[in-house]
Enzyme design. Sequence first.
Site, PDB file in Angstrom:
ATOM      1  N   ASN A  10       1.172  -0.982  -0.101  1.00  0.00           N
ATOM      2  CA  ASN A  10      -0.108   0.143  -0.064  1.00  0.00           C
ATOM      3  C   ASN A  10       0.928   1.190   0.069  1.00  0.00           C
ATOM      4  O   ASN A  10       1.294   1.718   1.011  1.00  0.00           O
ATOM      5  CB  ASN A  10      -0.701   0.003   1.209  1.00  0.00           C
ATOM      6  CG  ASN A  10      -1.690   1.238   1.476  1.00  0.00           C
ATOM      7  OD1 ASN A  10      -1.948   2.231   0.466  1.00  0.00           O
ATOM      8  ND2 ASN A  10      -2.202   1.505   2.624  1.00  0.00           N
ATOM      9  N   LYS A  12       0.108   4.139  -0.391  1.00  0.00           N
ATOM     10  CA  LYS A  12      -0.619   5.195   0.180  1.00  0.00           C
ATOM     11  C   LYS A  12      -0.475   6.622  -0.622  1.00  0.00           C
ATOM     12  O   LYS A  12      -0.593   6.600  -1.734  1.00  0.00           O
ATOM     13  CB  LYS A  12      -0.044   5.746   1.733  1.00  0.00           C
ATOM     14  CG  LYS A  12      -0.412   4.405   2.699  1.00  0.00           C
ATOM     15  CD  LYS A  12      -0.101   4.691   4.142  1.00  0.00           C
ATOM     16  CE  LYS A  12       0.041   3.500   4.720  1.00  0.00           C
ATOM     17  NZ  LYS A  12      -0.137   3.669   6.166  1.00  0.00           N
ATOM     18  N   HIS A 100      -9.852   1.251   4.605  1.00  0.00           N
ATOM     19  CA  HIS A 100      -8.463   1.360   5.668  1.00  0.00           C
ATOM     20  C   HIS A 100      -8.708   2.301   6.608  1.00  0.00           C
ATOM     21  O   HIS A 100      -9.596   3.410   6.445  1.00  0.00           O
ATOM     22  CB  HIS A 100      -7.525   1.842   4.485  1.00  0.00           C
ATOM     23  CG  HIS A 100      -6.043   1.826   5.180  1.00  0.00           C
ATOM     24  ND1 HIS A 100      -5.846   2.876   6.053  1.00  0.00           N
ATOM     25  CD2 HIS A 100      -4.850   1.125   4.766  1.00  0.00           C
ATOM     26  CE1 HIS A 100      -4.550   2.617   6.399  1.00  0.00           C
ATOM     27  NE2 HIS A 100      -4.028   1.585   5.678  1.00  0.00           N
ATOM     28  N   GLU A 102      -7.157   4.681   7.497  1.00  0.00           N
ATOM     29  CA  GLU A 102      -6.866   6.215   7.109  1.00  0.00           C
ATOM     30  C   GLU A 102      -8.030   6.724   6.589  1.00  0.00           C
ATOM     31  O   GLU A 102      -8.447   8.074   6.748  1.00  0.00           O
ATOM     32  CB  GLU A 102      -5.548   6.280   6.373  1.00  0.00           C
ATOM     33  CG  GLU A 102      -4.284   6.129   7.286  1.00  0.00           C
ATOM     34  CD  GLU A 102      -3.300   5.558   6.685  1.00  0.00           C
ATOM     35  OE1 GLU A 102      -3.105   5.477   5.599  1.00  0.00           O
ATOM     36  OE2 GLU A 102      -2.310   4.998   7.489  1.00  0.00           O
ATOM     37  N   GLU A 171      -6.014  -5.222  10.663  1.00  0.00           N
ATOM     38  CA  GLU A 171      -5.134  -3.743  10.756  1.00  0.00           C
ATOM     39  C   GLU A 171      -5.266  -3.370  12.001  1.00  0.00           C
ATOM     40  O   GLU A 171      -5.989  -2.131  12.162  1.00  0.00           O
ATOM     41  CB  GLU A 171      -4.905  -2.938   9.741  1.00  0.00           C
ATOM     42  CG  GLU A 171      -4.737  -3.680   8.391  1.00  0.00           C
ATOM     43  CD  GLU A 171      -4.071  -2.536   7.247  1.00  0.00           C
ATOM     44  OE1 GLU A 171      -2.778  -2.861   7.034  1.00  0.00           O
ATOM     45  OE2 GLU A 171      -4.575  -1.508   7.352  1.00  0.00           O
ATOM     46  N   GLY A 177       1.897   2.182  10.719  1.00  0.00           N
ATOM     47  CA  GLY A 177       2.574   3.492  10.372  1.00  0.00           C
ATOM     48  C   GLY A 177       3.337   3.689  11.949  1.00  0.00           C
ATOM     49  O   GLY A 177       4.004   4.938  11.973  1.00  0.00           O
ATOM     50  N   SER A 217       2.656  -2.000  10.362  1.00  0.00           N
ATOM     51  CA  SER A 217       4.067  -2.127  10.714  1.00  0.00           C
ATOM     52  C   SER A 217       4.858  -3.202  10.072  1.00  0.00           C
ATOM     53  O   SER A 217       5.907  -3.757  11.124  1.00  0.00           O
ATOM     54  CB  SER A 217       4.672  -1.491  12.008  1.00  0.00           C
ATOM     55  OG  SER A 217       4.158  -0.279  12.346  1.00  0.00           O
TER      56      SER A 217
END
Length: 258
Positions: A10, A12, A100, A102, A171, A177, A217
């Site tokens: 990904n 991003k 996701h 985010e 996740e 991150g 991560s």
Amino acid sequence: MSRKKLIAANWKLNPSSKEEAVDLISSIKIGLNKIDLSSEINLTFCLPFIYLELIKNSLKDTQFKIGAQNCYFEEKGAFTGEISALMLKNSGIDYVILGHNERRSLFNESNEIINKKLSVVLKNNLLPILCVGETLKEKEAGITEEIILSQLNESLAYINCTGENIIIAYEPVWAIGTGKTCSAEDANTICKLIRNKLADLYNSSVAEKTLILYGGSVKSSTIKEQMEKTDIDGALVGGASLIADEFVQLVINSQNKK
Ligand code: PEP
């Protein structure tokens, strides 16, 4: 049952130019060309929309697939700035990440919206990677399982899951991150919970066939242990997929058989 593993990169909102995108994919391609990538693993690169066709072209001589990171739930019309599942399908894209964290936290995507997106993505025969995960606050409150189950209940409502048409990614939000990886043991516990939920919602054959990834991560140094777990079938990789050598090593280390 043996499920074919998947590593999904990904990218991003990276990188900032087409030149950098091509450089990155070329370095990854060169690195992966040197190894004997077994037939037990699939790779997909989930990219910003603007790079999809370009990178698809760079990868046309490989087995690697291309994915988007989002799409809209309407197919066409007055929805300025959106991209539809139909457009993705018509551009030869295979995968799309949905839900996701985010998108959930920064763009207010609810399970209801994700459910609508899932429906249209399936209608267009794209493979969704549906993300679920708890925040640190939820983890500390001891409600991780409750959160994951309600995300699944709501985002999968009225959705026909065959075991081959939807990929789930667990996740934990606190691990995305941040450099904090969930232990392989804990990640496997939640992946198993997800699989059991799929058996409840559908049946055991759907549950056994469904690919469940871990994301948060993931690095070349953590992937081996994660992939050895019974219910982790691959990884959704953010930061580490932007560093060619690290990503190549991660793919190499993911190949150990269970
Ligand atoms: C992700 O983008 O889904 C992700 C898990 O990112 P990172 O690997 O950087 O934590």
